[in-house]
Motif scaffolding. Structure first.
Motif, PDB file in Angstrom:
ATOM      1  N   UNK A  40       0.918  -1.283  -0.011  1.00  0.00           N
ATOM      2  CA  UNK A  40       0.010   0.053  -0.014  1.00  0.00           C
ATOM      3  C   UNK A  40       0.824   1.314  -0.189  1.00  0.00           C
ATOM      4  N   UNK A  41       0.730   2.255  -0.962  1.00  0.00           N
ATOM      5  CA  UNK A  41       1.333   3.408  -0.820  1.00  0.00           C
ATOM      6  C   UNK A  41       0.254   4.612  -0.548  1.00  0.00           C
ATOM      7  N   UNK A  42       0.785   5.773  -0.395  1.00  0.00           N
ATOM      8  CA  UNK A  42       0.000   6.960  -0.110  1.00  0.00           C
ATOM      9  C   UNK A  42      -0.333   6.859   1.410  1.00  0.00           C
ATOM     10  N   UNK A  43      -0.935   7.949   1.928  1.00  0.00           N
ATOM     11  CA  UNK A  43      -1.195   8.272   3.253  1.00  0.00           C
ATOM     12  C   UNK A  43      -2.869   7.629   3.607  1.00  0.00           C
ATOM     13  N   UNK A  44      -2.838   6.547   4.525  1.00  0.00           N
ATOM     14  CA  UNK A  44      -3.988   5.757   4.871  1.00  0.00           C
ATOM     15  C   UNK A  44      -4.716   6.518   6.094  1.00  0.00           C
ATOM     16  N   UNK A  45      -6.138   6.565   6.245  1.00  0.00           N
ATOM     17  CA  UNK A  45      -6.722   7.003   7.353  1.00  0.00           C
ATOM     18  C   UNK A  45      -6.223   6.377   8.815  1.00  0.00           C
ATOM     19  N   UNK A  46      -5.789   4.719   8.371  1.00  0.00           N
ATOM     20  CA  UNK A  46      -5.642   3.899   9.673  1.00  0.00           C
ATOM     21  C   UNK A  46      -4.527   3.128   8.978  1.00  0.00           C
ATOM     22  N   UNK A  73     -13.850   9.790   5.752  1.00  0.00           N
ATOM     23  CA  UNK A  73     -13.789  11.175   6.226  1.00  0.00           C
ATOM     24  C   UNK A  73     -13.031  11.298   7.592  1.00  0.00           C
ATOM     25  N   UNK A  74     -11.879  11.822   7.644  1.00  0.00           N
ATOM     26  CA  UNK A  74     -11.297  11.749   9.148  1.00  0.00           C
ATOM     27  C   UNK A  74     -10.412  13.015   9.369  1.00  0.00           C
ATOM     28  N   UNK A  75     -10.408  13.561  10.336  1.00  0.00           N
ATOM     29  CA  UNK A  75      -9.816  14.885  11.020  1.00  0.00           C
ATOM     30  C   UNK A  75      -9.949  15.675   9.674  1.00  0.00           C
ATOM     31  N   UNK A  76     -10.973  15.938   8.916  1.00  0.00           N
ATOM     32  CA  UNK A  76     -10.924  17.049   7.973  1.00  0.00           C
ATOM     33  C   UNK A  76     -10.201  16.641   6.694  1.00  0.00           C
ATOM     34  N   UNK A  77     -10.011  15.457   6.390  1.00  0.00           N
ATOM     35  CA  UNK A  77      -9.596  14.940   5.022  1.00  0.00           C
ATOM     36  C   UNK A  77     -10.712  13.833   4.453  1.00  0.00           C
ATOM     37  N   UNK A  78     -10.465  13.741   3.266  1.00  0.00           N
ATOM     38  CA  UNK A  78     -11.133  12.607   2.569  1.00  0.00           C
ATOM     39  C   UNK A  78     -10.163  11.604   2.188  1.00  0.00           C
ATOM     40  N   UNK A  79     -10.068  10.233   2.396  1.00  0.00           N
ATOM     41  CA  UNK A  79      -9.247   9.346   2.004  1.00  0.00           C
ATOM     42  C   UNK A  79      -9.785   8.173   0.938  1.00  0.00           C
ATOM     43  N   UNK A  80      -9.098   8.005   0.000  1.00  0.00           N
ATOM     44  CA  UNK A  80      -9.674   7.336  -1.193  1.00  0.00           C
ATOM     45  C   UNK A  80      -8.772   6.170  -1.614  1.00  0.00           C
ATOM     46  N   UNK A  81      -9.266   5.120  -1.551  1.00  0.00           N
ATOM     47  CA  UNK A  81      -8.336   3.860  -2.224  1.00  0.00           C
ATOM     48  C   UNK A  81      -8.760   3.618  -3.555  1.00  0.00           C
ATOM     49  N   UNK A  82      -7.649   3.401  -4.192  1.00  0.00           N
ATOM     50  CA  UNK A  82      -8.110   3.211  -5.739  1.00  0.00           C
ATOM     51  C   UNK A  82      -8.264   1.796  -5.944  1.00  0.00           C
ATOM     52  N   UNK A  83      -8.211   0.672  -5.056  1.00  0.00           N
ATOM     53  CA  UNK A  83      -8.605  -0.615  -5.326  1.00  0.00           C
ATOM     54  C   UNK A  83      -7.211  -1.364  -5.665  1.00  0.00           C
ATOM     55  N   UNK A  84      -6.976  -2.765  -5.638  1.00  0.00           N
ATOM     56  CA  UNK A  84      -6.011  -3.581  -5.652  1.00  0.00           C
ATOM     57  C   UNK A  84      -5.618  -3.443  -7.450  1.00  0.00           C
ATOM     58  N   UNK A  85      -4.221  -3.601  -7.668  1.00  0.00           N
ATOM     59  CA  UNK A  85      -3.864  -3.248  -8.951  1.00  0.00           C
ATOM     60  C   UNK A  85      -2.891  -4.706  -9.023  1.00  0.00           C
ATOM     61  N   UNK A 105      -0.848  -4.000  -5.608  1.00  0.00           N
ATOM     62  CA  UNK A 105      -0.633  -2.724  -5.066  1.00  0.00           C
ATOM     63  C   UNK A 105      -1.785  -1.970  -4.935  1.00  0.00           C
ATOM     64  N   UNK A 106      -1.875  -1.180  -4.059  1.00  0.00           N
ATOM     65  CA  UNK A 106      -3.239  -0.243  -3.666  1.00  0.00           C
ATOM     66  C   UNK A 106      -2.469   1.354  -3.291  1.00  0.00           C
ATOM     67  N   UNK A 107      -3.365   2.186  -3.708  1.00  0.00           N
ATOM     68  CA  UNK A 107      -2.955   3.657  -3.406  1.00  0.00           C
ATOM     69  C   UNK A 107      -4.097   4.341  -2.550  1.00  0.00           C
ATOM     70  N   UNK A 108      -3.716   5.096  -1.706  1.00  0.00           N
ATOM     71  CA  UNK A 108      -4.595   5.795  -0.958  1.00  0.00           C
ATOM     72  C   UNK A 108      -4.338   7.289  -1.184  1.00  0.00           C
ATOM     73  N   UNK A 109      -5.300   8.232  -1.657  1.00  0.00           N
ATOM     74  CA  UNK A 109      -5.067   9.383  -1.750  1.00  0.00           C
ATOM     75  C   UNK A 109      -5.731  10.183  -0.659  1.00  0.00           C
ATOM     76  N   UNK A 110      -5.137  11.461  -0.188  1.00  0.00           N
ATOM     77  CA  UNK A 110      -5.583  12.264   0.760  1.00  0.00           C
ATOM     78  C   UNK A 110      -5.954  13.670   0.251  1.00  0.00           C
ATOM     79  N   UNK A 111      -7.173  14.091   0.481  1.00  0.00           N
ATOM     80  CA  UNK A 111      -7.365  15.660   0.038  1.00  0.00           C
ATOM     81  C   UNK A 111      -8.124  16.159   1.258  1.00  0.00           C
ATOM     82  N   UNK A 112      -7.910  17.415   1.435  1.00  0.00           N
ATOM     83  CA  UNK A 112      -8.257  18.239   2.539  1.00  0.00           C
ATOM     84  C   UNK A 112      -9.395  18.512   2.181  1.00  0.00           C
ATOM     85  N   UNK A 113     -10.653  18.409   3.085  1.00  0.00           N
ATOM     86  CA  UNK A 113     -11.847  18.745   3.077  1.00  0.00           C
ATOM     87  C   UNK A 113     -12.021  20.317   3.302  1.00  0.00           C
TER      88      UNK A 113
END
Length: 222
Positions: A40-46, A73-85, A105-113
């Motif tokens: 897993x790459x990127x920043x995950x919520x947990x 949605x956690x701490x003012x951010x939205x985390x989105x997982x791309x799915x397994x590739x 592989x799977x990637x998390x994206x983190x966007x500020x709400x």
């Protein structure tokens, strides 16, 4: 059975070992087993780990682990997982084992709400001017950013208890946070700022007149 993970064992047509391989002929046949790992790459919520402890031989299909819940949605951010590739293609529910270990592989994206600051001209339960009052437009801000409160509203003419006077704007207020020097830090929620007012009654001006009589001859009766 040997594999790159250092595991060994064998099975026959009717049984299974921890490697979950099936040998179609002699139980003494040597085969190579392969593993499926998850990265897993990127920043995950947990923090979570994704492990497939099984081993596979060529021709088998491996069940892909369930993807984590997304979006979160956690701490003012939205985390989105791309799915397994699997390489550049989506892995799907199962993958075929060919002649190598597989890395999914799977990637998390983190966007500020963004949260909304809304302005209300007055509290209906407090003293306030009558009629429609124009307020600033609502504005969106990201969590933890500094927000500058809108300028005061202009004074308006009006009445209170039947007396005429002027309604002067006092300040923008909210019970949800602290405003200091006209600024506050945006929380992870919408904010409503309400205007407060004070009324100044018009002063009553009393003009006193003196009436003087001047006799044009004659005599004032005693």
């Amino acid at each position: 059975v040997t594999n790159k993970a250092g595991l060994s064992g064998y099975t026959d047509k009717e049984g299974k070992t921890s490697l979950e391989t099936v040998l179609s002929d002699s139980p003494e046949a040597m085969v190579t087993a392969y593993t499926v790992t998850y990265e897993v790459t990127g920043v995950a919520p947990d923090k979570e780990s994704y492990v497939d402890s099984r081993a596979y031989i060529t021709g088998q299909r491996a069940s892909v682990l369930a993807a984590p819940q997304s979006p979160v949605e956690k701490d003012g951010f939205t985390y989105t997982f791309t799915g397994w590739q699997n390489d550049t293609a989506p892995a799907g529910e199962t993958i075929e084992i060919v002649d190598r270990d597989v890395v999914l592989t799977g990637t998390w994206s983190k966007v500020a709400n963004e949260y909304t600051v809304t302005y209300v001209p007055y509290d209906e339960n407090s003293n306030h001017p009558d009629g429609t009052i124009q307020v600033p437009d609502s504005v969106k801000h990201k969590k933890d950013t500094e927000v500058t409160v809108a300028d005061p509203l202009v004074s308006v003419r009006g009445t209170k208890d039947g007396n005429g006077g002027t309604w002067d704007f006092v300040e923008w207020k909210t019970s949800d946070l602290t405003i200091k020097d006209g600024k506050f830090t945006m929380p992870a929620e919408d904010v409503t700022l309400t205007g407060t007012w004070k009324f100044t009654e018009d002063k009553q001006i009393v003009i006193a007149h003196t009436l003087t009589y001047k006799l044009n001859g004659g005599k004032v009766a005693e």
